[in-house]
Design an enzyme around this catalytic site. Structure first.
Site, PDB file in Angstrom:
ATOM      1  N   ARG A  36       0.831  -1.217   0.000  1.00  0.00           N
ATOM      2  CA  ARG A  36       0.000   0.000   0.000  1.00  0.00           C
ATOM      3  C   ARG A  36       0.860   1.261   0.000  1.00  0.00           C
ATOM      4  NH1 ARG A  36      -5.035  -1.776   3.750  1.00  0.00           N
ATOM      5  NH2 ARG A  36      -6.333  -2.453   2.006  1.00  0.00           N
ATOM      6  N   LYS A 198     -18.965 -14.692   2.667  1.00  0.00           N
ATOM      7  CA  LYS A 198     -20.281 -14.152   3.018  1.00  0.00           C
ATOM      8  C   LYS A 198     -21.124 -13.775   1.821  1.00  0.00           C
ATOM      9  CE  LYS A 198     -20.473 -11.831   7.282  1.00  0.00           C
ATOM     10  NZ  LYS A 198     -20.232 -10.486   7.844  1.00  0.00           N
ATOM     11  N   GLY A 354      -8.431  -7.558  -1.502  1.00  0.00           N
ATOM     12  CA  GLY A 354      -8.676  -8.659  -0.570  1.00  0.00           C
ATOM     13  C   GLY A 354      -8.004  -9.967  -0.952  1.00  0.00           C
ATOM     14  N   GLY A 377     -13.151  -3.498   0.149  1.00  0.00           N
ATOM     15  CA  GLY A 377     -14.471  -2.961   0.511  1.00  0.00           C
ATOM     16  C   GLY A 377     -14.918  -1.877  -0.454  1.00  0.00           C
TER      17      GLY A 377
END
Ligand code: AMP
Length: 396
Positions: A36, A198, A354, A377
């Site tokens: 990052r 999920k 992710g 996200g």
């Protein structure tokens, strides 16, 4: 309209720069993964080269709105100095007057790095008072933190409203451009690959993508709620029972819109949530009651590969199985390889942060896909069709 950093006059300006330095640290407090940091260096360099002084704001981890040495940005400051050779002034007394003076006294070539902005409770509350204090630290504002663009926080949203001169950093611009390019006018066939644990996280994404995609390929733990909705028994596999009805609706909608939803035809199973060297593969319509599905099976891999190979635009978010266990990583790795192959044949491929990003990197396909996003996200919310507050706040 959103300006790019190239459109700003940087000379002699203090540039309040929001970045995503939320990097993992080792137990002894060193930067464990600098990806990052590295991705935002072009923006930092552009500010310095343009004659400006970067005043960097970031969060790290989830401190509870108060100083906590565990989440200090000091290791990042040291990394920038010792590993990357930057001249960094680490500022721990924001919002004091001396902190502001540090910004006005700094000379071109120096960087000011503020301590973790989440040490202030007002950050996650998008507090206008904290934003005002931050705004005093810069003359113009640049946001390069795509990873937090889906959050309306004081340093990403409220503060941006206080500047008339503001822009997206190079990374932020690149992220938004790739996501827009892949979803606004995609070359077809357009395939979305969704996985992960999920289903609830991705229902909104599927709903939105039904209006855009030709194919939606579904693997990972979330596939089992779909398999259940189709009337299959799924043993002890992951299930979000409360979403079975919604899932059914999505399958019907897909049918009426002519969007192909591909689900696993076979799955690799185990009796316990543990790694298995050569797991048993069973048909998705005959999963025994005492096992759980951990990965897509070999037939499924073939079907998914075919669809991916024929695609011209691909977005991927979420692994196809519990890829942390090598015995159940085969599906995810095969899909990463198929995406790399499709890219070689001319497809545009965007990996949405992710775990899918980690899988692509782990396999060494990093350079063989079109783009790997830094924000899991944020990409998901973009794919849901939501406006990202950190991007919207840059509009002039
Ligand atoms: P997410 O954060 O929703 O993208 O989920 C990522 C996680 O999903 C990874 O840690 C995977 O191990 C997990 N996962 C993928 N497939 C399965 C599965 N079949 N059963 C349980 N967990 C899974």
């Amino acid at each position: 309209m959103i300006k790019s950093i190239e459109e700003l006059e940087l000379k002699g300006k203090r540039v309040l720069l929001r970045v995503d330095f939320n990097v993992p640290l080792t137990d002894d407090g060193k930067v464990a993964d600098d990806k990052r940091i590295v991705r935002t260096l072009p923006t930092i360099d552009a500010i310095i080269k343009g004659g400006g002084i970067p005043v960097i704001v970031s969060h790290l981890g989830r401190p509870k709105g108060a100083p906590d040495p565990k989440f200090s940005l000091k290791p990042v400051s040291e990394y920038l100095i010792n590993k990357l050779g930057y001249q960094v002034l680490f500022c721990t007394d924001f919002p004091s007057e001396s902190a502001r003076k540090l910004t006005t006294a700094a000379v071109n070539g120096e960087i000011i790095l503020l301590e973790n902005i989440r040490f202030f409770a007002g950050e996650t509350k998008n507090d206008p008072e904290l934003a005002e204090k931050l705004a005093k630290m810069g003359d113009i504002y640049v946001n390069d933190a795509f990873g937090t663009a889906h959050r309306a926080h004081a340093s990403t949203a409220a503060v941006a409203e206080l500047f008339s001169e503001k822009a997206a950093g190079k990374l932020m611009m690149e992220e938004v451009n790739f996501l827009q390019k892949s979803t606004k006018n995609p070359e077809r066939p357009f395939t979305a690959i969704l996985g992960g644990a999920k289903v609830s996280d991705k229902l909104g994404v599927i709903e939105n993508l039904l209006n855009k995609c030709d194919n939606i390929v579904i693997g990972g733990g979330m596939a089992f709620t779909f398999l259940k909705a189709m009337g299959n028994e799924i043993g002890k596999s992951l299930l979000e029972a409360e979403h079975v009805e919604l899932t059914k609706n999505l399958l019907e909608k897909a049918k009426s819109k002519g969007v192909k939803i591909l689900l696993p035809a076979d799955v690799a199973v185990t009796d316990k949530f543990e790694d298995r060297e050569n797991p048993q593969i069973v048909s998705a319509s005959a999963i025994p009651a005492d096992v759980l599905g951990m990965d897509i099976g070999t037939e499924t891999v073939k079907e998914f590969e075919k669809i991916i190979n024929d695609s011209k635009t691909i977005v991927w978010n979420g692994p196809m199985g519990v890829f942390e266990f090598s015995g159940f990583a085969k599906g995810t790795f095969a899909i990463a390889s198929a995406v790399a192959n499709a890219t070689k044949n001319g497809a545009l491929s965007v990996i949405g942060g992710g775990d899918s990003a980690s899988a692509v990197k782990k396999l060494g396909f990093e350079k063989q896909v079109s783009y790997i996003s830094t924000g899991g996200g944020a990409t998901l919310e973009f794919l849901e069709g939501k406006e990202l507050p950190g991007v919207k706040a840059l509009e002039i």
